[in-house]
Design a protein around this motif. Structure first.
Motif, short mmCIF file in Angstrom:
data_model
loop_
_atom_site.label_atom_id
_atom_site.label_comp_id
_atom_site.label_asym_id
_atom_site.label_seq_id
_atom_site.Cartn_x
_atom_site.Cartn_y
_atom_site.Cartn_z
N LYS A 1 70.98 49.62 32.21
CA LYS A 1 70.62 49.90 33.60
C LYS A 1 70.19 48.63 34.33
O LYS A 1 70.53 48.43 35.50
N SER A 2 69.46 47.78 33.65
CA SER A 2 69.00 46.54 34.29
C SER A 2 70.16 45.62 34.62
O SER A 2 70.26 45.09 35.73
N TYR A 3 71.05 45.43 33.65
CA TYR A 3 72.21 44.58 33.91
C TYR A 3 73.14 45.20 34.95
O TYR A 3 73.77 44.49 35.74
N GLY A 4 73.22 46.53 34.95
CA GLY A 4 74.02 47.19 35.97
C GLY A 4 73.49 46.94 37.37
O GLY A 4 74.25 46.69 38.32
N TRP A 5 72.16 46.98 37.52
CA TRP A 5 71.56 46.71 38.83
C TRP A 5 71.77 45.25 39.23
O TRP A 5 72.07 44.95 40.39
N LEU A 6 71.61 44.33 38.27
CA LEU A 6 71.81 42.91 38.57
C LEU A 6 73.25 42.63 39.00
O LEU A 6 73.50 41.89 39.96
N HIS A 7 74.21 43.20 38.30
CA HIS A 7 75.61 42.98 38.65
C HIS A 7 75.94 43.60 40.00
O HIS A 7 76.70 43.02 40.79
N ALA A 8 75.38 44.78 40.27
CA ALA A 8 75.64 45.43 41.55
C ALA A 8 75.11 44.61 42.71
O ALA A 8 75.68 44.62 43.81
N ASN A 9 74.00 43.89 42.50
CA ASN A 9 73.41 43.07 43.55
C ASN A 9 73.86 41.61 43.47
O ASN A 9 73.30 40.76 44.16
N LYS A 10 74.85 41.35 42.59
CA LYS A 10 75.45 40.01 42.46
C LYS A 10 74.39 38.95 42.15
O LYS A 10 74.38 37.86 42.73
N ILE A 11 73.50 39.29 41.24
CA ILE A 11 72.46 38.36 40.80
C ILE A 11 72.76 37.98 39.36
O ILE A 11 72.83 38.84 38.48
N LYS A 12 72.95 36.70 39.12
CA LYS A 12 73.23 36.21 37.77
C LYS A 12 71.91 35.92 37.07
O LYS A 12 71.27 34.89 37.32
N ALA A 13 71.50 36.83 36.24
CA ALA A 13 70.23 36.70 35.54
C ALA A 13 70.34 37.42 34.20
O ALA A 13 71.23 38.25 33.98
N PHE A 14 69.40 37.08 33.31
CA PHE A 14 69.31 37.74 32.01
C PHE A 14 68.14 38.72 32.02
O PHE A 14 67.23 38.62 32.86
N TYR A 15 68.18 39.66 31.10
CA TYR A 15 67.12 40.66 30.98
C TYR A 15 66.58 40.59 29.56
O TYR A 15 67.34 40.62 28.58
N ALA A 16 65.26 40.47 29.46
CA ALA A 16 64.60 40.39 28.15
C ALA A 16 63.53 41.47 28.08
O ALA A 16 62.79 41.69 29.05
N LEU A 17 63.43 42.12 26.94
CA LEU A 17 62.50 43.24 26.75
C LEU A 17 61.78 43.08 25.42
O LEU A 17 62.41 42.80 24.39
N VAL A 18 60.47 43.23 25.45
CA VAL A 18 59.66 43.32 24.23
C VAL A 18 58.85 44.60 24.31
O VAL A 18 58.39 45.00 25.39
N ASP A 19 58.66 45.27 23.19
CA ASP A 19 57.96 46.54 23.17
C ASP A 19 56.93 46.56 22.04
O ASP A 19 56.88 45.67 21.19
N ASP A 20 56.08 47.60 22.11
CA ASP A 20 55.03 47.81 21.11
C ASP A 20 54.11 46.60 21.03
O ASP A 20 53.80 46.08 19.94
N ILE A 21 53.67 46.13 22.19
CA ILE A 21 52.84 44.93 22.25
C ILE A 21 52.06 44.95 23.55
O ILE A 21 52.50 45.53 24.56
N LYS A 22 50.88 44.35 23.55
CA LYS A 22 50.08 44.29 24.76
C LYS A 22 50.74 43.37 25.79
O LYS A 22 51.50 42.47 25.45
N PHE A 23 50.35 43.60 27.06
CA PHE A 23 51.00 42.87 28.15
C PHE A 23 50.77 41.36 28.05
O PHE A 23 51.69 40.56 28.22
N GLU A 24 49.52 40.95 27.75
CA GLU A 24 49.22 39.53 27.67
C GLU A 24 50.00 38.85 26.56
O GLU A 24 50.62 37.79 26.75
N VAL A 25 49.99 39.47 25.39
CA VAL A 25 50.71 38.90 24.24
C VAL A 25 52.21 38.92 24.49
O VAL A 25 52.94 37.98 24.15
N GLY A 26 52.71 40.00 25.12
CA GLY A 26 54.14 40.09 25.39
C GLY A 26 54.61 39.04 26.38
O GLY A 26 55.69 38.45 26.22
N ALA A 27 53.79 38.78 27.43
CA ALA A 27 54.16 37.75 28.40
C ALA A 27 54.20 36.37 27.75
O ALA A 27 55.10 35.56 28.02
N ARG A 28 53.21 36.12 26.88
CA ARG A 28 53.19 34.84 26.18
C ARG A 28 54.41 34.71 25.26
O ARG A 28 55.03 33.64 25.15
#
Length: 728
Positions: free
Chosen positions: A661-688
């Motif tokens: 879904k994320s890549y579909g939205w990026l392609h539909a809006n003609k934005i060349k970007a990557f999508y990265a996801l981390v789960d089962d982790i706190k926000f601070e640790v995940g951002a780091r």
């Protein structure tokens, strides 16, 4: 299990470590005894060093993987998804798998064919066609013995190189319905496979017309010898008889071809008998003055010397030369893909396809060489057929006011003149032409059906519908009949042959390019069982086919490549939803990886600085203003990563859905970007973790972008501290 115990099979057996052991065969003579366990036999390692050294391949208890071991496995009929491999529950219950019948699962339990019945005989029947009986004598008259042998040699080189490439591709996986189309589409992708599949189907359809015209020409010659004709004894008779013949053959193919494999042996015997009939007749020599007047003089050194060099003339409304004659001869060596088309029905494709195809090429080319030598040494180029015109035995005088109707140059019936019994030559010609035409008419609807099932071209979906239990493509037969009949109306063999040569050469060029590309890129899935191929020989085969195409007719070659390119662009524009793991995908990965490796060695400079942004946007579609701001900075020319941190544990399917879904939205809006996801982790640790681990080599974020925390007045102190910690 330690290393010594793993390979000490004898110790395992003696201690009865294997359950279900019924008995063990003792060995007292130094041979390796066997242990019977049901249907499985385990070899026991001898203490003799010589025997141990010769049996290293059998020391492990695991069987070497082969496709035949898994082809009939019911559980293997459905490839597991990545979700199932990650531990998610399967969509099919075990009880459903066990209760499913083999015929419902698509398992192939039919009789497997050996290399003779499955490859050798079908290839011989496809190679021995109309040219052998109706045009090879004309080729000798035009090109002479030496250049005719060169033509056969070049054709052999092309076919041998293509056979090596074809054997490698066919043994890299099972080839299903579609033959060459299936091979190329699964190797190079749907763009190349679909375009060349259309060209190959068109070539087979026109080849059916060509062989039917050959059958009609031979029938007209037979009727003319009896003083009979249908309308005019010429092109109109060809059109009438040919249309009826194609209609009958299409109906025969649609009704069923169960008798085809049984009839193959009979047809092969008839063709071989006709060839022997010609050879024996040439050895015996002329048996009447009429044969001598028709140009058949028996083995004669003077005639052979006259026929050594070329004698190109104006024929079939064309000033003939080496490559024009080559284009007419080349269809006589096509048909090497007959075994590859049914590789799934062979006992051992890795051995059957190269062995059967190579032997078929050797036998057919040897027969062509013998025919060229015998025809060039026993028959004159021109003869009037009038007994009174025979001079000293080999001198034939064709006066300016009299056309010579006999001889290698003027008569397509010289094979009947040379043979002992002419009707057997007609029978061989009928068998060769009709069997090849039947094979072509049978393969084209299947290829169209395969294209329609894959939904590559929408216009072919209508013709791909199957009827009955066997799924016969009746609509495809109707389309094949219409196209084949349209080319049949040309009714001139030498006009159609160059078209077929061009299309077949294009197909062979793509087959060689497939092998070259796959062997050069070397993706993980490229593991052919056939090892006697070479990446550079495949490239040479590709270049040779393309060069011959342009030497035959550069106009036709440009048209062919234009059609292939147009069909390629059509598939690229439609973007069919298929993923066959082609070598083009592997090439994309390899090129990207090589570029990243090269970038590591590039030193940073202020002129080449690029902002590489990690945007903590969550799902991009949830915070479009933040993503748009980052996009305004990168402008699709720098690295941009949209990162999401989920404190909940996500299943593999949930992660894949979020990613799609994320890549579909990026392609539909003609934005060349990557999508990265981390789960089962706190926000601070995940951002780091995203900031430290995202990217590869020099392609790593150097800027962190976060949204403004609107709820800072109402959030907990822990969340606020976590937010500022990330900013620091």
């Amino acid at each position: 299990m330690d290393k010594n115990h793993r390979f000490n099979v004898k110790k395992v057996l003696e201690t009865s470590a294997l359950p279900g052991v019924s008995k063990m065969k003792a060995s007292t003579d130094g041979n390796i005894p066997d242990l019977d366990q049901g249907n499985v036999t385990y070899p026991v390692v001898s203490s003799d060093p010589k025997i141990r050294r010769n049996s290293l391949a059998q020391l492990t208890r695991e069987a070497l993987p082969r496709v035949d071991h898994y082809r009939n496995c019911i559980e293997a009929t459905k490839r597991p998804s990545l979700g199932e491999l990650y531990g998610e529950p399967s969509g099919v219950k075990d009880g459903d798998i066990e209760s499913r019948r083999p015929e419902e699962t698509g398992g192939n339990h039919g009789i497997k064919l050996g290399w003779i019945q499955g490859v050798l005989i079908p290839c011989l029947l496809n190679i021995w066609g109309v040219m052998l009986f109706l045009r090879l004598s004309w080729v000798v008259a035009q090109s002479g013995i030496i250049q005719s042998l060169i033509i056969i040699g070049i054709s052999t080189v092309v076919c041998v190189l293509t056979t090596l490439s074809l054997s490698a591709i066919c043994t890299n996986g099972e080839v299903k319905g579609g033959g060459v189309y299936y091979i190329i589409s699964r190797s190079l992708g749907p763009e190349f496979g679909a375009s060349i599949g259309i060209v190959f189907a068109f070539a087979n359809t026109v080849a059916a017309s060509m062989n039917t015209i050959g059958f009609c020409d031979s029938l007209n010659e037979l009727l003319h010898s009896k003083g009979l004709q249908i309308v005019d004894g010429d092109v109109n008779d060809v059109r009438i008889v040919g249309t009826i013949a194609i209609l009958v053959m299409c109906i025969t193919c649609a009704v069923g071809m169960e008798w085809e494999s049984k009839a193959q042996n009979v047809l092969t015997i008839i063709i071989v008998a006709a060839i022997i009939d010609f050879i024996v007749g040439a050895i015996i020599g002329p048996r009447s003055v009429l044969q001598l007047a028709q140009g058949f003089v028996g083995f004669n050194l003077t005639v052979m010397q006259q026929n050594l060099g070329p004698g190109y003339r104006f024929s079939e409304n064309v000033n003939q030369d080496f490559f024009s004659v080559f284009s007419i001869f080349f269809p006589s060596v096509t048909g090497i893909q007959a075994g590859a088309n049914i590789s799934g029905d062979l006992k051992d494709p890795s051995k059957a396809i190269p062995k059967g195809t190579m032997l078929a090429l050797l036998i057919s080319m040897a027969s062509y060489v013998v025919f060229v030598l015998f025809a060039g040494a026993t028959a004159a180029r021109d003869a009037s057929g009038i007994v009174g015109d025979v001079g000293s035995g080999i001198e034939f005088h064709c006066f300016p006011d009299r056309n010579c109707e006999w001889g290698l140059m003027n008569s397509y019936s010289m094979m009947q003149v040379v043979s002992i019994w002419g009707p057997l030559i007609y029978a061989g010609c009928f068998a060769a032409t009709l069997s090849t035409a039947l094979t072509n008419l049978l393969s084209v609807p299947r290829l169209i059906q395969a294209l329609g099932i894959d939904r590559i071209y929408p216009g072919l979906i209508f013709f791909s519908k199957g009827y009955g239990r066997s799924g016969e493509p009746y609509r495809g037969y109707v389309l094949t009949f219409l196209i084949s009949t349209a080319f049949l109306l040309i009714a001139q063999l030498n006009v159609i042959a160059p078209l077929i040569s061009n299309f077949y050469l294009a197909s062979y060029a793509l087959i060689n390019f497939c092998t070259f590309h796959a062997a050069l890129v070397k993706p993980l899935g490229w593991r052919p069982e056939f090892k006697y191929y070479n990446v550079w020989l495949s490239l040479f085969g590709f270049i040779l086919c393309v060069a011959i195409m342009f030497l035959i007719s550069w106009v036709t070659s440009l048209i062919t490549f234009f059609v292939v390119f147009a069909l390629y662009l059509l598939v690229v524009y439609r973007k069919p939803d298929v993923n066959w793991g082609s070598s083009t995908q592997a090439q994309t990965y390899k090129s990207a990886l090589t570029s990243v490796h090269k970038l590591v060695n590039v030193h940073d400079h202020v002129k080449n600085y690029e902002p590489q942004i990690l945007v903590l946007s969550g799902k991009p579609q949830d915070r479009p203003p933040l993503v748009d701001l980052a996009h305004l900075i990168t402008k699709n020319s720098a690295l941009m990563v949209c990162g999401q941190v989920s404190e909940e544990r996500l299943s593999h399917r949930a992660r894949m859905n979020l990613t799609l879904k994320s890549y579909g939205w990026l392609h539909a809006n003609k934005i060349k970007a990557f999508y990265a996801l981390v789960d089962d982790i706190k926000f601070e640790v995940g951002a780091r973790a995203l900031l430290q681990a995202s990217g590869l080599g020099k392609l790593k974020p150097n800027i962190l972008m976060m949204g403004y925390k609107n709820d800072w007045t109402s959030c907990t102190a822990e969340d606020l501290e976590e937010y500022f910690t990330i900013l620091q």
